[in-house]
Motif scaffolding. Structure first.
Motif, mmCIF file in Angstrom:
data_model
loop_
_atom_site.group_PDB
_atom_site.id
_atom_site.type_symbol
_atom_site.label_atom_id
_atom_site.label_comp_id
_atom_site.label_asym_id
_atom_site.label_seq_id
_atom_site.Cartn_x
_atom_site.Cartn_y
_atom_site.Cartn_z
ATOM 1 N N ALA A 82 0.834 -1.161 0.041
ATOM 2 C CA ALA A 82 0.001 0.034 0.044
ATOM 3 C C ALA A 82 0.854 1.140 -0.085
ATOM 4 C CB ALA A 82 -0.925 -0.173 1.333
ATOM 5 N N TYR A 83 0.656 2.150 -0.948
ATOM 6 C CA TYR A 83 1.440 3.189 -1.005
ATOM 7 C C TYR A 83 0.865 4.486 -1.128
ATOM 8 C CZ TYR A 83 0.784 2.965 -6.020
ATOM 9 O OH TYR A 83 -0.010 3.096 -7.371
ATOM 10 N N ARG A 84 1.505 5.564 -1.010
ATOM 11 C CA ARG A 84 1.235 7.116 -1.289
ATOM 12 C C ARG A 84 1.805 7.440 -2.284
ATOM 13 N NH1 ARG A 84 -0.017 7.442 4.141
ATOM 14 N NH2 ARG A 84 -2.060 7.653 4.623
ATOM 15 N N ALA A 85 1.435 8.315 -3.430
ATOM 16 C CA ALA A 85 2.207 8.827 -4.685
ATOM 17 C C ALA A 85 2.706 10.202 -4.108
ATOM 18 C CB ALA A 85 1.119 9.136 -5.614
ATOM 19 N N ILE A 86 3.894 10.320 -4.180
ATOM 20 C CA ILE A 86 4.597 11.626 -3.651
ATOM 21 C C ILE A 86 5.447 12.124 -4.916
ATOM 22 C CG2 ILE A 86 6.439 12.519 -1.942
ATOM 23 C CD1 ILE A 86 4.077 11.219 -0.744
ATOM 24 N N GLY A 87 4.756 13.134 -5.547
ATOM 25 C CA GLY A 87 5.384 13.592 -6.960
ATOM 26 C C GLY A 87 5.602 12.425 -7.834
ATOM 27 N N SER A 88 6.748 12.318 -8.390
ATOM 28 C CA SER A 88 6.956 11.132 -9.210
ATOM 29 C C SER A 88 7.418 9.854 -8.493
ATOM 30 C CB SER A 88 7.960 11.606 -10.282
ATOM 31 O OG SER A 88 9.169 11.922 -9.641
ATOM 32 N N GLY A 89 7.195 9.951 -7.389
ATOM 33 C CA GLY A 89 7.829 8.704 -6.559
ATOM 34 C C GLY A 89 6.442 8.301 -5.778
ATOM 35 N N ILE A 90 7.010 7.159 -4.809
ATOM 36 C CA ILE A 90 5.905 6.473 -3.921
ATOM 37 C C ILE A 90 6.557 6.493 -2.386
ATOM 38 C CG2 ILE A 90 4.652 5.124 -5.539
ATOM 39 C CD1 ILE A 90 5.911 2.942 -4.397
ATOM 40 N N VAL A 92 5.829 4.143 0.603
ATOM 41 C CA VAL A 92 5.316 2.713 1.048
ATOM 42 C C VAL A 92 4.629 2.987 2.249
ATOM 43 C CG1 VAL A 92 5.610 0.248 1.609
ATOM 44 C CG2 VAL A 92 6.614 1.089 -0.562
ATOM 45 N N VAL A 93 3.605 3.001 2.662
ATOM 46 C CA VAL A 93 2.775 2.750 3.812
ATOM 47 C C VAL A 93 2.781 1.551 4.786
ATOM 48 C CG1 VAL A 93 0.744 3.609 5.006
ATOM 49 C CG2 VAL A 93 1.432 4.930 2.982
ATOM 50 N N ARG A 94 2.321 0.729 3.997
ATOM 51 C CA ARG A 94 2.545 -0.685 4.734
ATOM 52 C C ARG A 94 2.733 -1.900 3.423
ATOM 53 N NH1 ARG A 94 -2.076 -1.878 9.065
ATOM 54 N NH2 ARG A 94 -0.570 -3.164 9.620
ATOM 55 N N SER A 95 3.384 -2.976 4.089
ATOM 56 C CA SER A 95 3.549 -4.144 3.126
ATOM 57 C C SER A 95 3.395 -5.522 3.981
ATOM 58 C CB SER A 95 4.629 -4.166 2.193
ATOM 59 O OG SER A 95 5.836 -4.290 3.225
ATOM 60 N N ARG A 96 3.019 -6.185 3.251
ATOM 61 C CA ARG A 96 2.643 -7.718 3.915
ATOM 62 C C ARG A 96 2.751 -8.597 2.849
ATOM 63 N NH1 ARG A 96 -2.867 -10.050 6.512
ATOM 64 N NH2 ARG A 96 -1.978 -11.743 7.419
ATOM 65 N N SER A 97 3.361 -9.807 3.220
ATOM 66 C CA SER A 97 3.680 -11.068 2.652
ATOM 67 C C SER A 97 2.154 -12.149 3.231
ATOM 68 C CB SER A 97 4.901 -11.757 2.643
ATOM 69 O OG SER A 97 4.901 -12.335 3.909
ATOM 70 N N LEU A 98 1.815 -12.987 2.116
ATOM 71 C CA LEU A 98 0.730 -13.740 2.723
ATOM 72 C C LEU A 98 0.518 -14.811 1.710
ATOM 73 C CD1 LEU A 98 -1.692 -13.961 4.439
ATOM 74 C CD2 LEU A 98 -3.172 -12.678 2.638
ATOM 75 N N ARG A 99 0.543 -16.203 2.091
ATOM 76 C CA ARG A 99 0.443 -17.440 1.360
ATOM 77 C C ARG A 99 -0.714 -17.320 0.638
ATOM 78 N NH1 ARG A 99 4.843 -20.092 0.639
ATOM 79 N NH2 ARG A 99 6.066 -20.343 2.148
ATOM 80 N N ALA A 100 -0.699 -17.442 -0.566
ATOM 81 C CA ALA A 100 -1.872 -17.388 -1.662
ATOM 82 C C ALA A 100 -3.035 -18.349 -1.028
ATOM 83 C CB ALA A 100 -1.587 -17.797 -3.091
ATOM 84 N N LYS A 101 -2.726 -19.389 -0.508
ATOM 85 C CA LYS A 101 -3.776 -20.297 0.094
ATOM 86 C C LYS A 101 -4.489 -19.916 1.286
ATOM 87 C CE LYS A 101 -0.573 -23.145 2.898
ATOM 88 N NZ LYS A 101 0.114 -24.439 2.937
#
Length: 129
Positions: A82-90, A92-101
């Motif tokens: 999950a990110y916020r756009a900051i000018g021409s960049g971003i 990252v506000v949060r990230s998480r890994s999760l098994r697809a199953k």
């Protein structure tokens, strides 16, 4: 101006993907159904959603049923960014890994650009708590 918006979305998505690879130590390996591999060979699909939409709506993570089935059958992982756009960049506000199953999804026909049903997941479902 959908083309300009699409170009921005693609650029932001690429930046989110790079941030995910750096944070989780992933190696880029694009296929039709995943974006990277973990050091143990696990396939990883990276999904990004923008949090600061001008319309006031938060972006969604889009998961396609066909690719999700492939990821589940190979014990793959999603990394959600999950990110916020900051000018021409971003930012990252949060990230998480999760098994697809472990991801419970309801797919629907989208009529979109891919021949697969999709699920749109709000960031609040991924980042509970």
């Amino acid at each position: 101006m959908p083309t300009n918006r699409s170009k921005k979305a693609a650029r932001y998505g690429a930046l989110a993907e790079r941030a995910a690879r750096e944070r989780y130590g992933l190696e880029m390996e694009h296929t039709s159904w995943y974006d990277a591999r973990a050091s143990d060979g696990t396939p990883v699909e990276i999904k990004a959603a923008m949090l600061n939409r001008r319309s006031g709506k938060t972006g969604r993570f889009r998961v396609f049923e066909e690719y999700h089935r492939d990821l589940v059958s190979r014990d793959g992982v999603y990394v959600f960014v999950a990110y916020r756009a900051i000018g021409s960049g971003i930012q990252v506000v949060r990230s998480r890994s999760l098994r697809a199953k472990n991801l419970q999804l309801e797919f629907y026909e989208s009529g979109g650009h891919r021949d697969s049903a999709q699920a749109k997941i709000p960031p609040s479902k991924i980042f509970r708590g």
